[in-house]
Design an enzyme around this catalytic site. Sequence first.
Site, PDB file in Angstrom:
ATOM      1  N   LYS A  11     -17.300  -0.413   6.098  1.00  0.00           N
ATOM      2  CA  LYS A  11     -18.101  -1.209   4.620  1.00  0.00           C
ATOM      3  C   LYS A  11     -19.414  -1.170   4.927  1.00  0.00           C
ATOM      4  O   LYS A  11     -20.026  -0.931   3.308  1.00  0.00           O
ATOM      5  CB  LYS A  11     -18.034  -3.183   5.307  1.00  0.00           C
TER       6      LYS A  11
ATOM      7  N   GLU B 293       0.546  -1.416   0.007  1.00  0.00           N
ATOM      8  CA  GLU B 293       0.236  -0.425   0.150  1.00  0.00           C
ATOM      9  C   GLU B 293       1.024   1.619   0.297  1.00  0.00           C
ATOM     10  O   GLU B 293       0.610   2.537  -0.462  1.00  0.00           O
ATOM     11  CB  GLU B 293      -1.044   0.184   0.916  1.00  0.00           C
TER      12      GLU B 293
ATOM     13  N   PHE C 245     -11.724  -6.933  13.715  1.00  0.00           N
ATOM     14  CA  PHE C 245     -10.961  -6.447  13.148  1.00  0.00           C
ATOM     15  C   PHE C 245     -10.556  -5.865  12.156  1.00  0.00           C
ATOM     16  O   PHE C 245     -10.790  -5.617  11.233  1.00  0.00           O
ATOM     17  CB  PHE C 245     -11.615  -8.533  12.511  1.00  0.00           C
ATOM     18  N   GLN C 246      -9.198  -5.935  11.814  1.00  0.00           N
ATOM     19  CA  GLN C 246      -8.486  -5.431  11.122  1.00  0.00           C
ATOM     20  C   GLN C 246      -9.633  -3.303  11.217  1.00  0.00           C
ATOM     21  O   GLN C 246      -9.288  -3.152  10.713  1.00  0.00           O
ATOM     22  CB  GLN C 246      -8.622  -5.162   9.305  1.00  0.00           C
TER      23      GLN C 246
ATOM     24  N   MET D 215      24.806   8.751   2.203  1.00  0.00           N
ATOM     25  CA  MET D 215      24.392   9.988   2.976  1.00  0.00           C
ATOM     26  C   MET D 215      24.553   9.296   4.440  1.00  0.00           C
ATOM     27  O   MET D 215      25.232  10.338   4.818  1.00  0.00           O
ATOM     28  CB  MET D 215      23.158  10.111   2.562  1.00  0.00           C
TER      29      MET D 215
HETATM   30  C1  LIG Z   1      18.537  14.475   1.994  1.00  0.00           C
HETATM   31  C2  LIG Z   1      18.043  15.847   1.722  1.00  0.00           C
HETATM   32  C3  LIG Z   1      18.654  16.986   1.413  1.00  0.00           C
HETATM   33  C4  LIG Z   1      18.026  18.063   1.018  1.00  0.00           C
HETATM   34  N1  LIG Z   1      18.808  18.904   0.521  1.00  0.00           N
HETATM   35  C5  LIG Z   1      17.993  20.258   0.248  1.00  0.00           C
HETATM   36  C6  LIG Z   1      19.350  21.070  -0.115  1.00  0.00           C
HETATM   37  O1  LIG Z   1      20.642  21.433  -0.242  1.00  0.00           O
HETATM   38  N2  LIG Z   1      17.961  22.653  -0.862  1.00  0.00           N
HETATM   39  C7  LIG Z   1      17.153  22.168  -0.122  1.00  0.00           C
HETATM   40  O2  LIG Z   1      16.383  23.397  -0.724  1.00  0.00           O
HETATM   41  N3  LIG Z   1      16.141  21.679   0.138  1.00  0.00           N
HETATM   42  C8  LIG Z   1      17.132  20.160   0.148  1.00  0.00           C
HETATM   43  N4  LIG Z   1      16.027  19.334   0.985  1.00  0.00           N
HETATM   44  C9  LIG Z   1      14.897  19.673   1.383  1.00  0.00           C
HETATM   45  C10 LIG Z   1      14.187  20.233   2.232  1.00  0.00           C
HETATM   46  O3  LIG Z   1      14.243  19.281   3.281  1.00  0.00           O
HETATM   47  C11 LIG Z   1      12.579  20.641   1.594  1.00  0.00           C
HETATM   48  O4  LIG Z   1      11.479  19.951   1.095  1.00  0.00           O
HETATM   49  C12 LIG Z   1      12.786  21.793   0.746  1.00  0.00           C
HETATM   50  O5  LIG Z   1      14.183  22.123   0.662  1.00  0.00           O
HETATM   51  C13 LIG Z   1      11.484  22.382   0.180  1.00  0.00           C
HETATM   52  O6  LIG Z   1      11.161  22.425  -0.378  1.00  0.00           O
HETATM   53  P1  LIG Z   1      10.432  24.143  -0.520  1.00  0.00           P
HETATM   54  O7  LIG Z   1      10.866  25.757   0.363  1.00  0.00           O
HETATM   55  O8  LIG Z   1      10.111  25.285  -1.860  1.00  0.00           O
HETATM   56  O9  LIG Z   1       8.847  24.173   0.114  1.00  0.00           O
HETATM   57  P2  LIG Z   1       7.873  22.797  -0.314  1.00  0.00           P
HETATM   58  O10 LIG Z   1       7.360  21.833  -0.219  1.00  0.00           O
HETATM   59  O11 LIG Z   1       7.960  22.470  -2.183  1.00  0.00           O
HETATM   60  O12 LIG Z   1       6.864  23.724  -0.717  1.00  0.00           O
HETATM   61  C14 LIG Z   1       5.997  24.764  -1.161  1.00  0.00           C
HETATM   62  C15 LIG Z   1       5.388  25.991  -0.414  1.00  0.00           C
HETATM   63  O13 LIG Z   1       4.914  27.454  -1.728  1.00  0.00           O
HETATM   64  C16 LIG Z   1       3.795  27.710  -0.791  1.00  0.00           C
HETATM   65  N5  LIG Z   1       2.988  26.990  -2.564  1.00  0.00           N
HETATM   66  C17 LIG Z   1       2.415  25.895  -2.949  1.00  0.00           C
HETATM   67  N6  LIG Z   1       1.558  26.237  -3.856  1.00  0.00           N
HETATM   68  C18 LIG Z   1       1.110  27.593  -4.534  1.00  0.00           C
HETATM   69  C19 LIG Z   1       0.701  28.843  -4.913  1.00  0.00           C
HETATM   70  N7  LIG Z   1      -0.178  28.191  -5.600  1.00  0.00           N
HETATM   71  N8  LIG Z   1       1.263  29.706  -4.921  1.00  0.00           N
HETATM   72  C20 LIG Z   1       2.109  30.327  -3.855  1.00  0.00           C
HETATM   73  N9  LIG Z   1       2.177  28.946  -2.454  1.00  0.00           N
HETATM   74  C21 LIG Z   1       2.046  28.128  -3.120  1.00  0.00           C
HETATM   75  C22 LIG Z   1       3.226  26.121   0.125  1.00  0.00           C
HETATM   76  O14 LIG Z   1       1.571  26.353   1.047  1.00  0.00           O
HETATM   77  C23 LIG Z   1       3.994  25.796   1.188  1.00  0.00           C
HETATM   78  O15 LIG Z   1       4.970  27.010   1.598  1.00  0.00           O
HETATM   79  C24 LIG Z   1      16.986  18.200   1.052  1.00  0.00           C
HETATM   80  C25 LIG Z   1      15.532  16.687   1.358  1.00  0.00           C
HETATM   81  C26 LIG Z   1      16.636  15.523   1.545  1.00  0.00           C
HETATM   82  C27 LIG Z   1      15.700  14.171   1.534  1.00  0.00           C
HETATM   83  C1  LIG Z   2      12.844   5.484   5.108  1.00  0.00           C
HETATM   84  C2  LIG Z   2      13.962   6.107   5.874  1.00  0.00           C
HETATM   85  N1  LIG Z   2      14.596   5.841   6.236  1.00  0.00           N
HETATM   86  C3  LIG Z   2      15.790   6.305   6.962  1.00  0.00           C
HETATM   87  C4  LIG Z   2      16.052   6.947   5.931  1.00  0.00           C
HETATM   88  C5  LIG Z   2      17.519   8.184   6.713  1.00  0.00           C
HETATM   89  N2  LIG Z   2      18.733   7.947   5.414  1.00  0.00           N
HETATM   90  C6  LIG Z   2      18.766   9.396   4.716  1.00  0.00           C
HETATM   91  S1  LIG Z   2      19.240   8.720   3.416  1.00  0.00           S
HETATM   92  C7  LIG Z   2      19.761   7.075   3.869  1.00  0.00           C
HETATM   93  C8  LIG Z   2      20.573   6.459   2.732  1.00  0.00           C
HETATM   94  C9  LIG Z   2      20.359   5.847   1.894  1.00  0.00           C
HETATM   95  O1  LIG Z   2      20.620   4.986   1.046  1.00  0.00           O
HETATM   96  P1  LIG Z   2      20.688   4.997  -0.749  1.00  0.00           P
HETATM   97  O2  LIG Z   2      19.584   4.545  -0.938  1.00  0.00           O
HETATM   98  O3  LIG Z   2      22.297   3.462  -0.561  1.00  0.00           O
HETATM   99  O4  LIG Z   2      21.435   6.124  -1.193  1.00  0.00           O
HETATM  100  P2  LIG Z   2      22.625   6.650  -0.513  1.00  0.00           P
HETATM  101  O5  LIG Z   2      22.690   7.574   0.061  1.00  0.00           O
HETATM  102  O6  LIG Z   2      23.983   5.946  -0.855  1.00  0.00           O
HETATM  103  O7  LIG Z   2      23.296   7.712  -2.556  1.00  0.00           O
HETATM  104  C10 LIG Z   2      19.244   6.829   5.098  1.00  0.00           C
HETATM  105  C11 LIG Z   2      18.925   5.792   5.752  1.00  0.00           C
HETATM  106  C12 LIG Z   2      15.646   7.825   5.260  1.00  0.00           C
HETATM  107  N3  LIG Z   2      15.905   9.397   4.980  1.00  0.00           N
HETATM  108  N4  LIG Z   2      13.998   7.145   4.531  1.00  0.00           N
END
Ligand SMILES: Cc1cc2nc3c(=O)[nH]c(=O)nc-3n(C[C@H](O)[C@H](O)[C@H](O)COP(=O)(O)OP(=O)(O)OC[C@H]3O[C@@H](n4cnc5c(N)ncnc54)[C@H](O)[C@@H]3O)c2cc1C
Ligand SMILES: Cc1ncc(C[n+]2csc(CCOP(=O)(O)OP(=O)(O)O)c2C)c(N)n1
Lengths: 570, 165
Positions: A162, A50, A112-113, A478
């Site tokens: 249901k 799911e 159940f469930q 990472m």
């Molecule tokens: C491993 C990892 C590393 C990351 N590193 C980075 C990084 O280096 N740099 C980075 O930028 N992010 C990074 N992120 C992502 C970060 O965590 C956020 O998800 C991201 O920065 C949010 O983007 P955003 O500010 O564009 O907001 P979003 O989450 O895209 O939110 C959108 C915003 O726009 C508004 N909005 C939506 N629709 C409309 C509309 N029609 N009109 C006006 N406003 C609207 C919403 O209200 C909201 O405030 C990383 C994520 C991960 C998992």
């Molecule tokens: C469901 C979930 N569990 C744990 C994490 C924490 N986490 C972030 S990146 C990462 C490693 C990802 O490894 P891989 O898919 O091999 O990518 P790589 O960083 O090696 O490119 C983990 C465990 C997460 N983001 N999501």
Amino acid sequence: MEATGAEIVVRCLAEEGVEFVFGYPGGAVLNIYDEIFKQNKFKHVLVRHEQAAVHAADAYARATGRVGVALVTSGPGVTNAVTGIATAYMDSIPIVVVTGQVPTPAIGLDAFQEVDTVGITRPCVKHNFLVKDVKDLAVTMKKAFIIASTGRPGPVVVDVPKDVTSHITDFVYPDTLEMRSYNPVVKGHGGQMKRAVQMLLEARRPMIYTGGGVVLGDAAEQLAELTHLLGFPVTNTLMGLGGYPATDRQNLGMLGMHGTYEANMAMQHCDVLLAVGARFDDRVIGNPAHFAREQRRIIHIDVDPSSISKRVKVDVPIVGDVKNVLTDMLALLKQAKEKPDAPALNTWWTQIELWRSKNCLKYNRNSPLIKPQYVVEKLWEVTGGDAFVTSDVGQHQMWAAQYYKFDQPRRWINSGGLGTMGVGLPYAMGVQLAFPDAQVACITGESSIQMNIQELSTCKQYRIPVKVVTLNNGYMGMVRQWQEFFYGSRYAESYMESLPDFVKLAESYGHIGMRIDKPEDVEAALKEAFSPALKERMVFMDFQTDPTENVFPMVEGGKGLSEMILAEEL
Amino acid sequence: MSRRHIISLLMENEAGALSRVAGLFSARAYNIESLTVAPTEDATMSRMTIVSVGSEDIIEQITKQLNKLVDVIKVMDLTEGSHIERELMLVKVRAVGGDREEIKRTADIFRGSIIDVTESTYTIELTGAGSKLDAFLEAIDSGFIIETVRTGASGIGRGERSLKL
Ligand SMILES: Cc1cc2nc3c(=O)[nH]c(=O)nc-3n(C[C@H](O)[C@H](O)[C@H](O)COP(=O)(O)OP(=O)(O)OC[C@H]3O[C@@H](n4cnc5c(N)ncnc54)[C@H](O)[C@@H]3O)c2cc1C
Ligand SMILES: Cc1ncc(C[n+]2csc(CCOP(=O)(O)OP(=O)(O)O)c2C)c(N)n1
Ligand SMILES: [Mg+2]
């Protein structure tokens, strides 16, 4: 006309023009499945878990802009779906999830469930409903679609017991519907927009910071026009990539934790900041106190008032839909007698070019090992920069964001807010079904891909020809990177032991598997995978990449944006 | 600087609406001093009064987040303008011998009324702003108090200042 609750659910979905329902059956939804069997308005896609159903619906929404739909049974069906729902919630993605529930007389009796679906999902939905009376069902479905797709989009759960699916009532689907408690503001405030335009024209070191809101609000065109008219530099968040063409000179690339040197420096040192549909996330501005050290005036456009002045105080808040607001601001700008301060802008651009000349994304091109960055660059070349790219979470996600130059919105599909490993493959499925002729690549890691690997079976059943690009570094890269930098290289549980033979695994599902060990084979493998001969086939590419490669630049947690760690001089 | 705010809101009288508000406060770690809710003259709507303590920034986020809830129709920070605050308190006190007269006098000063009397106890009913109820509790020796029950604050704007559809 009379109909059962189950028929009503199915007919409401048809009325909404739903193309695909991603789901998995179970006791509580069997009446609904029986009606799905009898209809031909939409296609049901049977996933293998799911979580994947919700991710696929979410990706369908991200790629098309339409509402994605998932259907799951009560209890474990719902709990499995929660990760998908929370993922969509964090990135503001419009989906409707229909969940089965135990019959109304059994609710609360630990049946159940049975789980309290409304209670469990409440903190990770835009809204949810428990439909206790079949007479409310059609109106509730309508409300769900309206709420999911308007204002700041988000997931809506409709929990249907249901017995409600077998009860009969008159079916009328409302065309429109008013909700006195739900009226998102879409038009910007005239006075505030005037102030904003004035401020932009006075700017000496301006910066445009754009996010997912530009993509969600389909405002890439307006953003490009405004940015060109002003001649200002622009940056995208991870969620905003493609909202402004990556190959345009005015684009400084992504900002934030793994953003470019030039984008982060410009963000830190600008005097007027225009934030457009971006929410000043902690991965974007780093330490807020450090960010606040430089004086700058901030204009913030967002449809959600609670995104404004949440982490960073702003001077000119503009609540409204980004497309409307940018259109109105463009009109004001064109009427204005003043022009942007050209000499000041020149000086600013000279500074920016100096920052850009650091070439912060350079990497070792002479390594005998496959560099992950190189694979992404080649993927960009081979696909003509025109693919839909989904990713999982980790280093590979950052390299995908940094090296695949997205020139169009809705092409980059990833989990930014929740950072959910396992989204990549189901995301690719949702996109490919929506655009059967498009090139769809899933950039993933050997760890992430294993979190929803069972979906290779779904790809087989529906002949979904996605191309999986695994950057196999043998590590949760990472995690390993953080352990190397901040935990004295103690690699606690981040090495991925006992990996399967991905080639054989893919083949066992009836797909094509490729293992690529040498840099000189990268391009040929990609070309083959994306060749017309394999257009109809799902291809799993297992690239053996340098296990020690790190993502640069990097802003350490708690540090300021301008305090980046850069790749060593090469 | 943290201040006490009284936030009033109208919401749809739907099952689960209360838990959405309560869940919001716990999920975002907002402080909640009291929360009261009851139907209004319009049976489809409930009115809720929340007392919270927080800085201006936090209170601004609280009102924005409340407004964002789909079941919430309207939100008003009563403390932003002139308003009236009332809370009902019932206090059961140990009242024997000479203390009975002393306690009755204190209750009179605070315009409380004694609504239940036994040989050894008084139950006093008192209405007023939260600060008045606090003052009353401070005025009587805590050793006398057996039980205290407060309804939490309700509030209404003065004059034309109203929270209505
Ligand atoms: C491993 C990892 C590393 C990351 N590193 C980075 C990084 O280096 N740099 C980075 O930028 N992010 C990074 N992120 C992502 C970060 O965590 C956020 O998800 C991201 O920065 C949010 O983007 P955003 O500010 O564009 O907001 P979003 O989450 O895209 O939110 C959108 C915003 O726009 C508004 N909005 C939506 N629709 C409309 C509309 N029609 N009109 C006006 N406003 C609207 C919403 O209200 C909201 O405030 C990383 C994520 C991960 C998992
Ligand atoms: C469901 C979930 N569990 C744990 C994490 C924490 N986490 C972030 S990146 C990462 C490693 C990802 O490894 P891989 O898919 O091999 O990518 P790589 O960083 O090696 O490119 C983990 C465990 C997460 N983001 N999501
Ligand atoms: Mg890895």
